[in-house]
Design a protein around this motif. Structure first.
Motif, PDB file in Angstrom:
ATOM      1  N   GLY A 113      13.867  34.303  -1.362  1.00  0.00           N
ATOM      2  CA  GLY A 113      14.317  35.662  -1.115  1.00  0.00           C
ATOM      3  C   GLY A 113      14.599  35.898   0.354  1.00  0.00           C
ATOM      4  N   PHE A 114      13.717  35.377   1.222  1.00  0.00           N
ATOM      5  CA  PHE A 114      13.934  35.522   2.659  1.00  0.00           C
ATOM      6  C   PHE A 114      15.219  34.836   3.097  1.00  0.00           C
ATOM      7  N   LEU A 115      15.452  33.607   2.612  1.00  0.00           N
ATOM      8  CA  LEU A 115      16.681  32.896   2.987  1.00  0.00           C
ATOM      9  C   LEU A 115      17.921  33.671   2.565  1.00  0.00           C
ATOM     10  N   ALA A 116      17.889  34.263   1.364  1.00  0.00           N
ATOM     11  CA  ALA A 116      19.027  35.052   0.899  1.00  0.00           C
ATOM     12  C   ALA A 116      19.245  36.262   1.785  1.00  0.00           C
ATOM     13  N   PRO A 329      18.103  43.791   4.596  1.00  0.00           N
ATOM     14  CA  PRO A 329      16.863  43.795   5.386  1.00  0.00           C
ATOM     15  C   PRO A 329      15.890  44.888   4.947  1.00  0.00           C
ATOM     16  N   TYR A 330      16.421  46.028   4.511  1.00  0.00           N
ATOM     17  CA  TYR A 330      15.553  47.104   4.023  1.00  0.00           C
ATOM     18  C   TYR A 330      14.752  46.641   2.804  1.00  0.00           C
ATOM     19  N   ALA A 331      15.458  46.017   1.851  1.00  0.00           N
ATOM     20  CA  ALA A 331      14.775  45.543   0.644  1.00  0.00           C
ATOM     21  C   ALA A 331      13.735  44.485   0.992  1.00  0.00           C
ATOM     22  N   LEU A 337       8.895  40.840   4.077  1.00  0.00           N
ATOM     23  CA  LEU A 337       9.605  39.623   4.472  1.00  0.00           C
ATOM     24  C   LEU A 337      10.559  39.843   5.638  1.00  0.00           C
ATOM     25  N   PHE A 338      10.692  41.080   6.098  1.00  0.00           N
ATOM     26  CA  PHE A 338      11.424  41.427   7.305  1.00  0.00           C
ATOM     27  C   PHE A 338      10.526  42.384   8.089  1.00  0.00           C
ATOM     28  N   PRO A 339      10.739  42.541   9.405  1.00  0.00           N
ATOM     29  CA  PRO A 339       9.926  43.492  10.164  1.00  0.00           C
ATOM     30  C   PRO A 339       9.912  44.871   9.509  1.00  0.00           C
ATOM     31  N   ALA A 457       7.665  32.452   8.901  1.00  0.00           N
ATOM     32  CA  ALA A 457       6.295  31.953   9.021  1.00  0.00           C
ATOM     33  C   ALA A 457       5.372  33.011   9.608  1.00  0.00           C
ATOM     34  N   VAL A 458       5.862  33.707  10.647  1.00  0.00           N
ATOM     35  CA  VAL A 458       5.048  34.755  11.293  1.00  0.00           C
ATOM     36  C   VAL A 458       4.790  35.903  10.322  1.00  0.00           C
TER      37      VAL A 458
END
Length: 468
Positions: A113-116, A329-331, A337-339, A457-458
């Motif tokens: 999901g993050f890569l997408a 990025p919102y989702a 998975l995003f800031p 990773a963070v």
């Protein structure tokens, strides 16, 4: 294709969704400036994002291959429609903002999901900068003073970027209004050539069917490599599903109707230009639609008309892409998975995502004009053609996974064979997009993409620590 679920299926699907993926907008996001899109605006979002400024050069780009390039257009249109149908089926089961991110995460977990999400985000802000720079070329035709100095061109490009961003920040109500108006205005001259040009069509202008020494397969593949990225944007309604009314029903319809509409305009427009402009002139034409309008009217005002249409087309595309650049990025931010800042919404719009995206695109635009390193800028744009296909591959793979694993809540057994065939075709189309990017773009795109793994990773470590 019917995208309506039976009540029993709806209940089963809703019971499988975690609370964070509820499709009802938060109460704080409702109001006079936040409005969910209906089907017409959703269709315009898809068509407007697929058709940017490239259509105004496409006929001349593929003319050297002869009219066999129309075969490539037809093949690509079928691939894009298969992809649109897959997105429609996925949106039925997962009608949440984020589109490919949601599908990849549901099938393969957080990392996929993050890569997408990350790859799609890269695509949007770099593409926005490219669209703005391209729009300046048409603005110079309308206002020659804009091209007098690099700084005036840079200022014009920044203005073209920030106006759609301000419309987004004003609320989804204004995003939809701008998208609807821009789509109508830009399609008027395109349809003038695509439909009206057929009445002036001269078969003698078509030239040879195969104008190169390549084999038929080689010519189709070569012209397809140029046309491959003309259909990026079919996922637009799926990415903004949370802002679409009745998403289970309307996202699939908007995706299919928008893709069909774009394919029709592409094909009719290219055929009309082929029949209006002699082949030997079309090969060297820098403004094929201008030449086509001049051939129809016998005048020389086509350049102004096409320049206006191109600017409107790209501003409309920027309006839609700016919204999409913030939605994914919102989702991802909602799921950690995003800031977390990307989760901030005002008037139905993820405002932090819009601002960060337009700032990054603006910085890239300024760099393009001040450093004079157009080679670097072109490399970045080429990389995005690869990063754009990553969410497509993950989405189609997710659909294949759902079908093959027999998940009853995500698969309609009565349509299993049809959906499986569509998913395989869409996956093949996505792989073709990757191949068309070229070796250098794939190599550099992978490095660009994996640079974000450190950020993941963070964030993953932070989520793990918070859960303890």
């Amino acid at each position: 294709m019917s995208t309506t679920l039976r009540p029993a299926e709806q209940n089963a699907e809703q019971n499988t969704l975690p609370p964070a993926e509820n499709t009802r907008p938060p109460a704080a996001q409702t109001g006079p400036h936040a409005r969910r899109f209906g089907l017409p605006v959703a269709v315009c979002l898809v068509m407007g994002n697929i058709i940017g400024g490239g259509i105004f050069l496409l006929p001349a780009s593929v003319a050297p291959f002869g009219t066999i390039s129309l075969v490539a257009f037809a093949v690509l249109s079928l691939g894009a429609i298969a992809l649109a149908l897959v997105f429609g089926r996925l949106a039925e089961r997962h009608p949440q903002t984020g589109g490919p991110y949601v599908y990849a995460r549901a099938a393969f977990g957080d990392f996929a999901g993050f890569l997408a999400a990350y790859s799609y985000w890269i695509t949007t802000w770099v593409s926005n900068a490219a669209l703005a720079v391209a729009a300046v070329g048409y603005l110079v035709v309308l206002f020659p003073a804009v091209g007098a100095h690099p700084w005036s061109m840079c200022l014009a490009a920044l203005t073209v970027q920030w106006l759609p961003a301000l419309a987004n920040l004003a609320g989804t109500r204004y995003v939809g209004a701008v998208q609807l108006v821009a789509t109508v205005l830009k399609f008027a001259p395109l349809l003038l050539v695509a439909v009206g040009g057929l009445f002036f069509f001269d078969p003698a202008n078509l030239g040879p069917f195969r104008a190169t020494d390549q084999s038929a397969v080689g010519a189709v593949s070569a012209s397809a490599a140029i046309l491959l990225f003309s259909y990026l944007g079919v996922e637009s309604a799926a990415v903004s599903a949370g802002e679409v009314r009745d998403p289970r029903r309307n996202v699939g319809r908007a995706t299919i109707l928008g893709t069909l509409g774009a394919a029709l305009v592409y094909l009719l427009g290219t055929v009309a230009v082929f029949g209006l402009v002699p082949h030997d002139r079309l090969i060297d034409s820098e403004a094929p639609f201008t030449d086509a309008v001049n051939a129809m009217t016998g005048g020389t005002w086509g350049g102004t008309l096409v320049a206006c249409a191109a600017v409107i087309s790209m501003v409309g595309a920027l309006n839609g892409w700016t919204l999409l650049s913030a939605q994914t990025p919102y989702a991802a931010a909602r799921d950690g998975l995003f800031p977390k800042a990307f989760e901030t919404r005002r008037r139905g719009v993820p405002v932090v995502g819009v601002v960060v995206t337009v700032l990054l695109a603006s910085a890239l635009t300024v760099y393009n004009y001040t450093a004079g390193s157009q080679g670097v800028f072109e490399v970045l744009v080429l990389i995005t053609t690869f990063t754009a296909t990553v969410p497509y591959l993950l989405s189609t793979a997710a659909q294949i996974y759902f079908l093959a694993s027999g998940q009853a809540d995500r698969v309609h057994r009565g349509r299993l064979v049809r959906d499986a065939v569509l998913a395989v075709l869409a996956f093949g189309f996505s792989m073709w997009l990757v191949a068309g990017s070229g070796y250098a773009a794939v190599y550099q795109g992978v490095l660009f993409l994996f640079a974000g793994v450190l950020g993941y990773a963070v964030l993953a470590a932070r989520r793990k620590r918070a859960a303890l």
